[in-house]
Design a protein around this motif. Structure first.
Motif, PDB file in Angstrom:
ATOM      1  N   TYR A 129       0.250   7.155 147.771  1.00  0.00           N
ATOM      2  CA  TYR A 129      -1.210   7.083 147.899  1.00  0.00           C
ATOM      3  C   TYR A 129      -1.563   5.910 148.800  1.00  0.00           C
ATOM      4  O   TYR A 129      -1.448   4.752 148.373  1.00  0.00           O
ATOM      5  N   HIS A 201      -4.507  15.197 133.339  1.00  0.00           N
ATOM      6  CA  HIS A 201      -4.491  13.846 133.903  1.00  0.00           C
ATOM      7  C   HIS A 201      -4.905  13.889 135.372  1.00  0.00           C
ATOM      8  O   HIS A 201      -4.949  14.957 135.983  1.00  0.00           O
ATOM      9  N   ARG A 211       0.076   2.914 146.619  1.00  0.00           N
ATOM     10  CA  ARG A 211       0.736   3.166 145.327  1.00  0.00           C
ATOM     11  C   ARG A 211       1.778   4.242 145.532  1.00  0.00           C
ATOM     12  O   ARG A 211       1.540   5.198 146.290  1.00  0.00           O
ATOM     13  N   THR A 213       4.628   6.776 143.356  1.00  0.00           N
ATOM     14  CA  THR A 213       5.204   7.233 142.086  1.00  0.00           C
ATOM     15  C   THR A 213       6.203   8.365 142.369  1.00  0.00           C
ATOM     16  O   THR A 213       6.129   9.008 143.423  1.00  0.00           O
TER      17      THR A 213
HETATM   18  O1  LIG Z   1       1.108   9.512 140.554  1.00  0.00           O
HETATM   19  C1  LIG Z   1       0.886   9.638 139.349  1.00  0.00           C
HETATM   20  O2  LIG Z   1       0.670   8.681 138.599  1.00  0.00           O
HETATM   21  C2  LIG Z   1       0.876  11.003 138.714  1.00  0.00           C
HETATM   22  C3  LIG Z   1       1.233  12.107 139.628  1.00  0.00           C
HETATM   23  C4  LIG Z   1       1.131  13.443 138.963  1.00  0.00           C
HETATM   24  O3  LIG Z   1       0.397  13.643 138.030  1.00  0.00           O
HETATM   25  C5  LIG Z   1       1.970  14.549 139.437  1.00  0.00           C
HETATM   26  O4  LIG Z   1       2.701  14.379 140.439  1.00  0.00           O
HETATM   27  O5  LIG Z   1       1.916  15.613 138.787  1.00  0.00           O
END
Ligand SMILES: O=C(O)CCC(=O)C(=O)O
Ligand SMILES: [Fe+2]
Length: 269
Positions: A129, A201, A211, A213
Motif C-alpha cells: 500500500y 475486514h 505498508r 503485508t
Molecule cells: O493487508 C492487510 O492487512 C489485509 C489484506 C487482506 O485482507 C487480504 O489480502 O485479504
C-alpha cells in the motif's frame, strides 16, 4: 517459525516493490480478467468499480505442478526460495490448525482436511500500500471476508491498517510484530455450517507511510465440491449452505461488485 525468518519474508517482498516499474512489469498479470496471477492491481469487471489503493503480487504456490514461475519475481533472487520455504511451514501449520478446529467441534480431526481434497491450494498475495495523498477517500482493500479456509496474515511491523467489522463498527487490529494473524475464511464457514464465521475486514491507508503485508490463503482443491459436514447438520441446525466448487473463481467477481461471495452458497429460507 523464527521472527528473523518472518522478517526475511517481509524483506524480500519489500525489495520487489522497491524495483523500478519496468522490472516489476516483467511479472505482470495477463490482461484477461480471469487471470489473477502475477503483479498488478484490481481486475476490472465494471466501469463503476471502486479501485483498491494497492499493488499486489498474487501467486499460486501449491499444488507444486500448478506454479507458474513466469509470474514470480526474479529479483531479489532469494524471493522464490523464501516464499517456498514460508509456504511449506504454513502448510504444516494449516494442518495443525484445521485439525484443532475440527476437534473443537467434536469432529474427527481430519474432517476439514479431507473436505479440502487431495490437491489443496496455497496462494500467496503480497499487498503493498503506497502512501496516499487522500487517505479518507479510498481504501487499501474494500470490505470483504476471505475466500479461503483459513488465511495467515503477516502484518507490517510498524504501520497499522487492518480493521475488522463487529456489531456494525470497525475495530483496529493491533500489530504484534512476531505473530501471524489467522483469519477464518468463507470456506470454513460453509464446511462448519456457519459455526465458524468469516469476519468482514478492510484496509485503511496512510498519508505518509507505505505498508506491506503478506497474506497466505489456504484453499481446497478446485475440483472438489465442498459442503457443510454431515455431522453439523441436524434438526436444530438445518443446512445453511449449498455445496460449492472452485469458490475462488466466483469470489473475485462478487468482490469487485461489492457483494459477499458467500451469498452464492447461502440458503435463504
Ligand atoms: O493487508 C492487510 O492487512 C489485509 C489484506 C487482506 O485482507 C487480504 O489480502 O485479504
Ligand atoms: Fe482479507
Amino acid at each position: 517459525m523464527k521472527s528473523s525468518f518472518l522478517d526475511k519474508v517481509r524483506e524480500v517482498s519489500k525489495q520487489f516493490f522497491q524495483l523500478p516499474k519496468e522490472e516489476k512489469q516483467k511479472c505482470a498479470r495477463e490482461r484477461e480478467p480471469n487471470n489473477i496471477e502475477g503483479y498488478g492491481n484490481d481486475v476490472i469487471y465494471s466501469k463503476n468499480q471502486r479501485l483498491d489503493w494497492t499493488d499486489r503480487v498474487y501467486l499460486k504456490v501449491l499444488p507444486e505442478d500448478e506454479r507458474k514461475f513466469n509470474f514470480w519475481p526474479q529479483t531479489p533472487n532469494d524471493f522464490r526460495s523464501t516464499v517456498l520455504q514460508y509456504t511449506e511451514s504454513l502448510r504444516l501449520l494449516s494442518e495443525v490448525i484445521l485439525k484443532a478446529m475440527a476437534k473443537s467441534l467434536n469432529l474427527e480431526e481430519d474432517c476439514f482436511l479431507n473436505e479440502c481434497g487431495e490437491r489443496s491450494n496455497m496462494i500467496v498475495r503480497v499487498n503493498y500500500y503506497p502512501p496516499c495523498p487522500m487517505p479518507d477517500h479510498v481504501l487499501g482493500v474494500k470490505p470483504h471476508a476471505d475466500g479461503s479456509t483459513i488465511t495467515f496474515l503477516l502484518q507490517d511491523k510498524e504501520v497499522e491498517g487492518l480493521q475488522v467489522l463487529k456489531d456494525d463498527q470497525w475495530f483496529k487490529v493491533p500489530i504484534i510484530p512476531d505473530a501471524l494473524l489467522i483469519n477464518v475464511g468463507d470456506q470454513i464457514e460453509i464446511m462448519s455450517n456457519g459455526i465458524f464465521r468469516s469476519p468482514v475486514h478492510r484496509v485503511v491507508i496512510n498519508k505518509a507511510k507505505e505498508r506491506l503485508t503478506v497474506a497466505m490463503f489456504c484453499v481446497p482443491d478446485s475440483e472438489k465440491e465442498i459442503k457443510p459436514v454431515d455431522k453439523l447438520v441436524n434438526e436444530s441446525r438445518p443446512v445453511l449452505y449449498r455445496p460449492v466448487k472452485n469458490y475462488v473463481e466466483i469470489y473475485f467477481q462478487y468482490y469487485q461488485q461489492g457483494k459477499r461471495p458467500i451469498e452464492a452458497s447461502k440458503i435463504t429460507f
